[in-house]
Design a protein around this motif. Structure first.
Motif, PDB file in Angstrom:
ATOM      1  N   PRO A   1       0.771  -1.285  -0.007  1.00 55.88           N
ATOM      2  CA  PRO A   1      -0.036   0.022  -0.163  1.00 55.88           C
ATOM      3  C   PRO A   1       0.937   1.270   0.076  1.00 55.88           C
ATOM      4  O   PRO A   1       0.349   2.186  -0.492  1.00 55.88           O
ATOM      5  CB  PRO A   1      -0.747  -0.028   1.434  1.00 55.88           C
ATOM      6  CG  PRO A   1      -0.947  -1.650   1.420  1.00 55.88           C
ATOM      7  CD  PRO A   1       0.366  -2.080   1.174  1.00 55.88           C
ATOM      8  N   LEU A   2       1.981   1.165   0.531  1.00 58.49           N
ATOM      9  CA  LEU A   2       3.137   2.282   0.282  1.00 58.49           C
ATOM     10  C   LEU A   2       3.788   2.503  -0.910  1.00 58.49           C
ATOM     11  O   LEU A   2       4.094   3.461  -1.417  1.00 58.49           O
ATOM     12  CB  LEU A   2       3.992   2.409   1.671  1.00 58.49           C
ATOM     13  CG  LEU A   2       3.217   2.515   3.058  1.00 58.49           C
ATOM     14  CD1 LEU A   2       4.122   2.479   3.993  1.00 58.49           C
ATOM     15  CD2 LEU A   2       2.525   4.003   2.956  1.00 58.49           C
ATOM     16  N   LEU A   3       4.410   1.130  -1.285  1.00 64.23           N
ATOM     17  CA  LEU A   3       5.209   1.258  -2.522  1.00 64.23           C
ATOM     18  C   LEU A   3       4.458   1.471  -3.835  1.00 64.23           C
ATOM     19  O   LEU A   3       4.903   2.335  -4.537  1.00 64.23           O
ATOM     20  CB  LEU A   3       5.702  -0.337  -2.730  1.00 64.23           C
ATOM     21  CG  LEU A   3       6.695  -0.604  -1.887  1.00 64.23           C
ATOM     22  CD1 LEU A   3       7.305  -2.187  -1.966  1.00 64.23           C
ATOM     23  CD2 LEU A   3       7.886   0.189  -1.832  1.00 64.23           C
ATOM     24  N   GLY A   4       3.184   0.881  -4.124  1.00 66.66           N
ATOM     25  CA  GLY A   4       2.305   1.421  -5.168  1.00 66.66           C
ATOM     26  C   GLY A   4       2.281   2.672  -5.342  1.00 66.66           C
ATOM     27  O   GLY A   4       2.575   3.227  -6.247  1.00 66.66           O
ATOM     28  N   PRO A   5       1.474   3.373  -4.257  1.00 64.91           N
ATOM     29  CA  PRO A   5       1.512   4.814  -4.582  1.00 64.91           C
ATOM     30  C   PRO A   5       2.690   5.455  -4.832  1.00 64.91           C
ATOM     31  O   PRO A   5       2.630   6.640  -5.481  1.00 64.91           O
ATOM     32  CB  PRO A   5       0.509   5.443  -3.400  1.00 64.91           C
ATOM     33  CG  PRO A   5      -0.008   4.142  -3.095  1.00 64.91           C
ATOM     34  CD  PRO A   5       0.779   3.079  -3.200  1.00 64.91           C
ATOM     35  N   GLY A   6       3.627   5.087  -3.960  1.00 70.57           N
ATOM     36  CA  GLY A   6       5.036   5.917  -3.909  1.00 70.57           C
ATOM     37  C   GLY A   6       5.659   5.626  -5.194  1.00 70.57           C
ATOM     38  O   GLY A   6       6.109   6.937  -5.686  1.00 70.57           O
ATOM     39  N   PHE A   7       5.719   4.692  -6.002  1.00 75.94           N
ATOM     40  CA  PHE A   7       6.182   4.393  -7.253  1.00 75.94           C
ATOM     41  C   PHE A   7       5.740   5.258  -8.148  1.00 75.94           C
ATOM     42  O   PHE A   7       6.001   5.846  -9.163  1.00 75.94           O
ATOM     43  CB  PHE A   7       6.523   2.997  -7.658  1.00 75.94           C
ATOM     44  CG  PHE A   7       7.880   2.447  -6.950  1.00 75.94           C
ATOM     45  CD1 PHE A   7       8.964   2.895  -7.501  1.00 75.94           C
ATOM     46  CD2 PHE A   7       7.859   1.402  -6.148  1.00 75.94           C
ATOM     47  CE1 PHE A   7      10.221   2.224  -6.914  1.00 75.94           C
ATOM     48  CE2 PHE A   7       8.862   0.715  -5.572  1.00 75.94           C
ATOM     49  CZ  PHE A   7      10.055   1.430  -5.842  1.00 75.94           C
ATOM     50  N   THR A   8       4.114   5.209  -8.191  1.00 75.46           N
ATOM     51  CA  THR A   8       3.340   5.895  -9.073  1.00 75.46           C
ATOM     52  C   THR A   8       3.571   7.461  -8.921  1.00 75.46           C
ATOM     53  O   THR A   8       3.758   8.121 -10.175  1.00 75.46           O
ATOM     54  CB  THR A   8       1.996   5.692  -8.641  1.00 75.46           C
ATOM     55  OG1 THR A   8       1.546   4.298  -8.863  1.00 75.46           O
ATOM     56  CG2 THR A   8       1.101   6.494  -9.917  1.00 75.46           C
TER      57      THR A   8
END
Length: 262
Positions: free
Chosen positions: A69-76
Protein backbone atom coordinates in the motif's frame (compact mmCIF):
# COMPACT_ATOMS: atom_id res chain seq x y z
CA UNK A 1 20.40 -8.38 5.25
CA UNK A 2 16.85 -7.17 4.70
CA UNK A 3 17.91 -3.61 5.49
CA UNK A 4 20.56 -3.58 2.72
CA UNK A 5 18.12 -3.10 -0.18
CA UNK A 6 16.26 -0.51 1.89
CA UNK A 7 19.51 1.39 2.43
CA UNK A 8 20.35 1.18 -1.29
CA UNK A 9 16.82 2.30 -2.17
CA UNK A 10 17.04 5.25 0.23
CA UNK A 11 20.41 6.21 -1.25
CA UNK A 12 18.94 6.27 -4.74
CA UNK A 13 16.04 8.43 -3.56
CA UNK A 14 18.34 10.82 -1.68
CA UNK A 15 20.25 11.30 -4.93
CA UNK A 16 17.23 11.46 -7.24
CA UNK A 17 14.86 13.80 -5.40
CA UNK A 18 17.30 16.74 -4.96
CA UNK A 19 18.24 16.38 -8.62
CA UNK A 20 14.57 16.59 -9.58
CA UNK A 21 14.18 19.67 -7.38
CA UNK A 22 16.95 21.40 -9.34
CA UNK A 23 15.44 20.75 -12.76
CA UNK A 24 11.69 20.73 -12.14
CA UNK A 25 8.85 22.93 -10.98
CA UNK A 26 7.97 23.04 -7.25
CA UNK A 27 4.90 20.84 -7.70
CA UNK A 28 6.99 18.12 -9.33
CA UNK A 29 9.51 18.35 -6.49
CA UNK A 30 6.83 17.91 -3.84
CA UNK A 31 5.37 14.91 -5.64
CA UNK A 32 8.82 13.32 -5.95
CA UNK A 33 9.48 13.89 -2.25
CA UNK A 34 6.16 12.31 -1.26
CA UNK A 35 6.78 9.31 -3.51
CA UNK A 36 10.29 8.75 -2.17
CA UNK A 37 9.08 8.88 1.44
CA UNK A 38 6.33 6.33 0.74
CA UNK A 39 8.68 3.94 -1.08
CA UNK A 40 11.44 4.00 1.54
CA UNK A 41 8.94 3.76 4.40
CA UNK A 42 7.28 0.74 2.81
CA UNK A 43 10.58 -1.09 2.49
CA UNK A 44 11.76 -0.10 5.96
CA UNK A 45 8.59 -1.24 7.72
CA UNK A 46 8.87 -4.72 6.19
CA UNK A 47 12.52 -4.96 7.32
CA UNK A 48 11.58 -3.78 10.83
CA UNK A 49 8.84 -6.41 10.99
CA UNK A 50 11.30 -9.16 10.06
CA UNK A 51 13.78 -7.92 12.67
CA UNK A 52 11.18 -7.95 15.44
CA UNK A 53 10.07 -11.48 14.53
CA UNK A 54 13.69 -12.69 14.30
CA UNK A 55 14.31 -11.49 17.85
CA UNK A 56 11.29 -13.38 19.11
CA UNK A 57 9.08 -10.32 19.39
CA UNK A 58 5.38 -10.05 18.56
CA UNK A 59 4.13 -10.53 15.03
CA UNK A 60 3.02 -6.98 14.22
CA UNK A 61 1.31 -7.87 10.97
CA UNK A 62 0.50 -4.33 9.85
CA UNK A 63 4.22 -3.58 9.52
CA UNK A 64 4.48 -6.21 6.81
CA UNK A 65 1.05 -5.53 5.32
CA UNK A 66 1.86 -1.84 4.79
CA UNK A 67 4.59 -2.57 2.24
CA UNK A 68 2.62 -2.61 -1.01
CA UNK A 69 0.00 0.00 0.00
CA UNK A 70 2.99 2.34 0.37
CA UNK A 71 5.14 1.08 -2.51
CA UNK A 72 2.36 1.25 -5.10
CA UNK A 73 1.38 4.91 -4.64
CA UNK A 74 5.01 5.86 -3.93
CA UNK A 75 6.34 4.52 -7.22
CA UNK A 76 3.37 6.00 -9.05
CA UNK A 77 4.17 9.48 -7.75
CA UNK A 78 7.87 9.07 -8.54
CA UNK A 79 7.10 7.88 -12.05
CA UNK A 80 4.97 10.95 -12.72
CA UNK A 81 7.59 13.29 -11.25
CA UNK A 82 10.39 11.92 -13.42
CA UNK A 83 8.16 12.05 -16.50
CA UNK A 84 7.49 15.72 -15.68
CA UNK A 85 11.19 16.64 -15.61
CA UNK A 86 12.37 18.93 -18.39
CA UNK A 87 15.96 20.05 -17.75
CA UNK A 88 16.88 23.60 -18.70
CA UNK A 89 19.78 25.96 -18.28
CA UNK A 90 22.46 24.20 -20.29
CA UNK A 91 23.14 21.23 -22.50
CA UNK A 92 22.07 17.70 -21.73
CA UNK A 93 23.84 15.01 -23.67
CA UNK A 94 24.45 17.40 -26.53
CA UNK A 95 20.84 18.63 -26.52
CA UNK A 96 20.15 22.33 -26.74
CA UNK A 97 19.46 24.47 -23.71
CA UNK A 98 16.06 23.86 -22.17
CA UNK A 99 15.49 20.69 -24.19
CA UNK A 100 13.60 17.62 -23.12
CA UNK A 101 16.09 14.83 -22.30
CA UNK A 102 14.27 12.36 -24.54
CA UNK A 103 13.04 14.28 -27.57
CA UNK A 104 15.76 16.92 -27.74
CA UNK A 105 13.13 19.60 -28.29
CA UNK A 106 13.82 22.90 -26.57
CA UNK A 107 10.73 23.23 -24.42
CA UNK A 108 10.05 25.40 -21.42
CA UNK A 109 6.44 25.08 -20.43
CA UNK A 110 5.24 25.40 -23.99
CA UNK A 111 8.06 27.66 -25.24
CA UNK A 112 10.00 26.17 -28.11
CA UNK A 113 13.38 27.51 -28.98
CA UNK A 114 15.57 29.67 -26.80
CA UNK A 115 13.86 33.05 -27.10
CA UNK A 116 14.12 35.64 -24.38
CA UNK A 117 11.36 37.31 -22.48
CA UNK A 118 10.01 39.08 -25.56
CA UNK A 119 10.06 36.09 -27.94
CA UNK A 120 9.08 33.05 -25.89
CA UNK A 121 9.66 34.28 -22.37
CA UNK A 122 7.10 35.41 -19.89
CA UNK A 123 4.99 37.29 -22.45
CA UNK A 124 4.38 34.52 -24.99
CA UNK A 125 5.25 31.33 -23.21
CA UNK A 126 5.29 32.10 -19.54
CA UNK A 127 2.54 31.90 -17.02
CA UNK A 128 -0.06 33.32 -19.40
CA UNK A 129 0.35 30.80 -22.23
CA UNK A 130 1.25 27.32 -21.04
CA UNK A 131 3.30 28.51 -18.10
CA UNK A 132 3.24 27.24 -14.59
CA UNK A 133 -0.34 28.30 -13.95
CA UNK A 134 -1.94 26.69 -17.00
CA UNK A 135 0.52 23.80 -17.00
CA UNK A 136 -0.21 22.94 -13.36
CA UNK A 137 3.49 23.03 -12.60
CA UNK A 138 4.38 20.55 -15.33
CA UNK A 139 5.65 20.87 -18.91
CA UNK A 140 3.33 20.31 -21.90
CA UNK A 141 2.95 16.70 -22.90
CA UNK A 142 3.29 15.35 -19.37
CA UNK A 143 0.42 13.05 -18.35
CA UNK A 144 -1.81 14.65 -15.71
CA UNK A 145 -1.05 13.87 -12.09
CA UNK A 146 -4.65 12.92 -11.43
CA UNK A 147 -4.37 10.03 -13.90
CA UNK A 148 -1.41 8.56 -12.03
CA UNK A 149 -3.03 9.16 -8.64
CA UNK A 150 -6.21 7.53 -9.91
CA UNK A 151 -4.25 4.48 -11.06
CA UNK A 152 -2.80 4.08 -7.55
CA UNK A 153 -6.20 4.60 -5.90
CA UNK A 154 -7.81 1.99 -8.15
CA UNK A 155 -5.09 -0.45 -7.08
CA UNK A 156 -5.73 0.31 -3.42
CA UNK A 157 -9.48 -0.09 -3.84
CA UNK A 158 -9.08 -3.37 -5.77
CA UNK A 159 -6.71 -4.78 -3.15
CA UNK A 160 -9.20 -3.92 -0.43
CA UNK A 161 -12.09 -5.42 -2.41
CA UNK A 162 -10.43 -8.75 -3.19
CA UNK A 163 -8.47 -8.82 0.10
CA UNK A 164 -5.24 -9.56 -1.71
CA UNK A 165 -2.04 -7.69 -2.53
CA UNK A 166 -1.79 -8.56 -6.23
CA UNK A 167 -3.55 -5.37 -7.46
CA UNK A 168 -1.01 -3.26 -5.57
CA UNK A 169 1.79 -5.50 -6.79
CA UNK A 170 0.61 -4.73 -10.32
CA UNK A 171 0.58 -0.97 -9.58
CA UNK A 172 4.06 -1.21 -8.07
CA UNK A 173 5.47 -3.17 -11.01
CA UNK A 174 4.00 -0.91 -13.68
CA UNK A 175 5.00 2.32 -11.94
CA UNK A 176 8.52 1.20 -11.05
CA UNK A 177 9.00 0.08 -14.65
CA UNK A 178 7.90 3.48 -15.96
CA UNK A 179 10.32 5.15 -13.54
CA UNK A 180 13.25 2.95 -14.53
CA UNK A 181 12.55 3.18 -18.28
CA UNK A 182 12.32 6.98 -18.11
CA UNK A 183 15.65 7.18 -16.28
CA UNK A 184 17.19 4.66 -18.68
CA UNK A 185 16.19 6.79 -21.68
CA UNK A 186 17.53 9.90 -19.99
CA UNK A 187 20.81 8.12 -19.30
CA UNK A 188 21.00 6.88 -22.87
CA UNK A 189 20.41 10.36 -24.27
CA UNK A 190 23.07 11.75 -21.93
CA UNK A 191 25.54 9.17 -23.24
CA UNK A 192 25.73 7.35 -19.92
CA UNK A 193 26.11 3.78 -21.20
CA UNK A 194 26.93 2.16 -17.86
CA UNK A 195 23.94 3.83 -16.23
CA UNK A 196 21.71 2.57 -19.04
CA UNK A 197 22.86 -1.01 -18.49
CA UNK A 198 22.41 -0.69 -14.72
CA UNK A 199 18.86 0.55 -15.15
CA UNK A 200 18.20 -2.23 -17.64
CA UNK A 201 19.39 -4.71 -15.01
CA UNK A 202 17.07 -3.00 -12.51
CA UNK A 203 14.08 -3.63 -14.77
CA UNK A 204 14.98 -7.25 -15.52
CA UNK A 205 15.84 -7.91 -11.87
CA UNK A 206 12.52 -6.51 -10.68
CA UNK A 207 10.56 -8.90 -12.87
CA UNK A 208 12.83 -11.77 -11.85
CA UNK A 209 12.14 -10.93 -8.21
CA UNK A 210 8.41 -11.14 -8.90
CA UNK A 211 8.75 -14.61 -10.42
CA UNK A 212 10.90 -15.86 -7.54
CA UNK A 213 8.62 -14.43 -4.87
CA UNK A 214 5.55 -15.98 -6.50
CA UNK A 215 6.88 -19.50 -6.06
CA UNK A 216 4.76 -21.36 -3.49
CA UNK A 217 7.69 -23.04 -1.75
CA UNK A 218 9.96 -20.38 -0.24
CA UNK A 219 13.04 -22.23 0.98
CA UNK A 220 15.75 -20.52 3.03
CA UNK A 221 18.11 -20.71 0.05
CA UNK A 222 15.54 -19.11 -2.23
CA UNK A 223 14.91 -16.33 0.27
CA UNK A 224 18.63 -15.56 0.50
CA UNK A 225 18.75 -15.48 -3.31
CA UNK A 226 15.80 -13.09 -3.42
CA UNK A 227 17.28 -10.79 -0.81
CA UNK A 228 20.67 -10.74 -2.53
CA UNK A 229 19.05 -9.99 -5.88
CA UNK A 230 16.94 -7.23 -4.29
CA UNK A 231 20.09 -5.65 -2.88
CA UNK A 232 21.79 -5.78 -6.28
CA UNK A 233 18.73 -4.25 -7.96
CA UNK A 234 18.60 -1.22 -5.70
CA UNK A 235 22.36 -0.82 -5.63
CA UNK A 236 22.29 -0.73 -9.42
CA UNK A 237 19.47 1.83 -9.33
CA UNK A 238 21.34 4.10 -6.90
CA UNK A 239 24.57 3.81 -8.89
CA UNK A 240 22.80 4.59 -12.15
CA UNK A 241 21.11 7.67 -10.67
CA UNK A 242 24.45 8.86 -9.30
CA UNK A 243 26.13 8.42 -12.68
CA UNK A 244 23.29 10.20 -14.49
CA UNK A 245 23.45 13.16 -12.11
CA UNK A 246 27.23 13.32 -12.47
CA UNK A 247 27.21 13.39 -16.27
CA UNK A 248 24.33 15.86 -16.25
CA UNK A 249 26.28 18.19 -13.95
CA UNK A 250 29.42 17.79 -16.06
CA UNK A 251 27.52 18.77 -19.19
CA UNK A 252 26.13 21.83 -17.44
CA UNK A 253 22.44 20.96 -17.60
CA UNK A 254 19.68 20.61 -15.10
CA UNK A 255 20.67 23.26 -12.62
CA UNK A 256 17.84 25.70 -13.29
CA UNK A 257 14.21 25.13 -12.46
CA UNK A 258 11.92 24.80 -15.42
CA UNK A 259 9.62 27.64 -14.49
CA UNK A 260 8.38 30.36 -16.75
CA UNK A 261 11.14 32.63 -15.47
CA UNK A 262 13.92 30.16 -16.37
Amino acid sequence: MDFLPVFAMATGMVLLVPHVSRIAAPLVTRVAQAGAVLVVTGGALKAIWKTIVAFGGPDITWLAAAQFPLLGPGFTLLAWAVLAVRPSGGTYGGVTEGADPLTGRAERYGVEGSGGEENGGEENGGEENGGEENGAGRPPGTPPLWAFAGFALVGLAAAFAVRATWPLLLVTTVSSTVLAVRLLLMARRAGETVGSFLLGFTIIGTYSMGMLASRPEQTITLQWLEESLNTLIWTSFATAVWRLIRVHARQGGGHARTTSAS
